[in-house]
Design a protein around this motif. Structure first.
Motif, mmCIF file in Angstrom:
data_model
loop_
_atom_site.group_PDB
_atom_site.id
_atom_site.type_symbol
_atom_site.label_atom_id
_atom_site.label_comp_id
_atom_site.label_asym_id
_atom_site.label_seq_id
_atom_site.Cartn_x
_atom_site.Cartn_y
_atom_site.Cartn_z
ATOM 1 N N ARG A 118 0.835 -1.202 0.000
ATOM 2 C CA ARG A 118 0.000 0.000 0.000
ATOM 3 C C ARG A 118 0.870 1.252 0.000
ATOM 4 N N GLU A 123 0.619 -0.350 -5.889
ATOM 5 C CA GLU A 123 -0.761 0.022 -5.594
ATOM 6 C C GLU A 123 -1.300 0.974 -6.658
ATOM 7 N N CYS A 133 -8.783 -2.444 -2.808
ATOM 8 C CA CYS A 133 -8.208 -3.189 -1.687
ATOM 9 C C CYS A 133 -9.313 -4.002 -1.015
#
Length: 318
Positions: A118, A123, A133
């Motif tokens: 993250r 990401e 997510c």
């Protein structure tokens, strides 16, 4: 497609050294094993993009895992999508993804998930392709050399005893071990489409054999209920190769009927002893825990695990 294992590994090793220079280096034997032996109940689809201009090697690689059970026939897992650091910013990642997406469509898959850090480039890449997510995680590391050991013995309550083994589960514990694995049904899964696959003795043995066939080492510590021999809890550690200095924590489970008695902490402490005795060169254990798994996070904190990275299982619905 035919894959050049050395060229494949060169991409992964260069990316690890560039992106996570403080981590132990990747091991070629371990990565070759993952490439050669598919994960349990799945088909592996490797993708490699040649380096441009006649250069040797690959510009990037991807490994897609297509689940082949009835419960997860519509799902897949993207094990890796990695671009060589020297080839980044040139559309290699996009080209790999388009190839992967085409294979997913051809196979009739409706979702694919992957593990990314993250806040990082992975990401951003995933989100740009529609990923969300589904399950936030944290990666923890425990230093085996400085981890605590109780001065007065392991805190196992009356009525229980430990069992340890390396490799495939012994026959006398196989059925009970399979039933304990099914206790993972209540593990946090967030918004993932992937469904629980039932465990039986055949699957227990097959999962262990995958680790061994890849050239790894599997160590298990279980807590047995003396009254009936049931596996009340267990923890598993995998070394990608016999020479690995970093072990990977697989499952740690306490069966619901036996929770609240400190068995999770006890079994992990016993594993530390077992690991030190069996593999004294191992320096650390890496594990991931879901943000919402408060009990296991508390156990890890008490045992000296330190949080290293925030991760997430990201999912694209196709």
């Amino acid at each position: 497609m035919d894959i050049d294992t050395d060229a494949w590994f060169a991409v992964l090793a260069a990316a690890r050294a560039h992106d996570r220079p403080g981590d132990p280096a990747l091991e070629r034997a371990a990565e070759a094993g993952r490439l050669r032996i598919p994960s349990l109940h799945s088909r592996a689809v490797p993708v490699a993009l040649p380096a441009p201009g006649g250069a040797t090697g690959y510009a990037g690689v991807a490994l897609l895992r297509l689940h082949d059970t009835a419960e997860n026939a519509g799902n897949a897992f993207l094990d890796t999508l990695t671009v060589h650091p020297a080839r980044r910013g040139r559309g290699v990642g996009r080209a790999l993804w388009e190839t992967v997406r085409g294979r997913l469509a051809a196979e009739g898959r409706t979702s694919v998930s992957t593990l990314v850090e993250r806040g990082g480039a992975g990401e951003r890449f995933a989100v740009a392709r529609g990923a969300e997510c589904a399950l936030p995680l944290v990666a923890y590391v425990q230093d085996v050399r400085t981890a605590p050991t109780p001065a007065t013995g392991l805190p196992l309550p009356p009525g229980y005893r430990f069992a340890t083994w390396s490799g495939v589960v012994p026959d006398e514990h196989a059925a009970a071990h399979a039933r304990a694995h099914d206790a993972m049904q209540d593990a946090p899964t967030g918004d993932l489409d992937e469904q629980h696959d039932p465990w039986d003795t055949e699957r227990i043995r097959a999962a262990a054999q995958v680790v061994l066939d890849r050239g790894g080492v599997l160590l298990t510590v279980a807590v047995l209920a003396e009254a009936d021999g049931a596996v009340a809890g267990y923890t598993e550690i995998v070394l990608p190769t016999p020479d690995s200095v970093q072990a990977v924590q697989y499952d740690t489970v306490v069966v619901p009927a036996h929770r609240g008695r400190g068995l999770g902490r006890a079994v992990k402490l016993r594993m530390l002893e077992y690991l030190r005795a069996q593999r004294p060169d191992v320096r650390e254990i890496e594990t991931t825990v879901a943000d919402e798994n408060t009990p296991m996070r508390a156990v890890n904190t008490a045992l000296g695990y330190r949080a290293e990275r925030t991760l997430g299982l990201y999912q694209v619905r196709l």
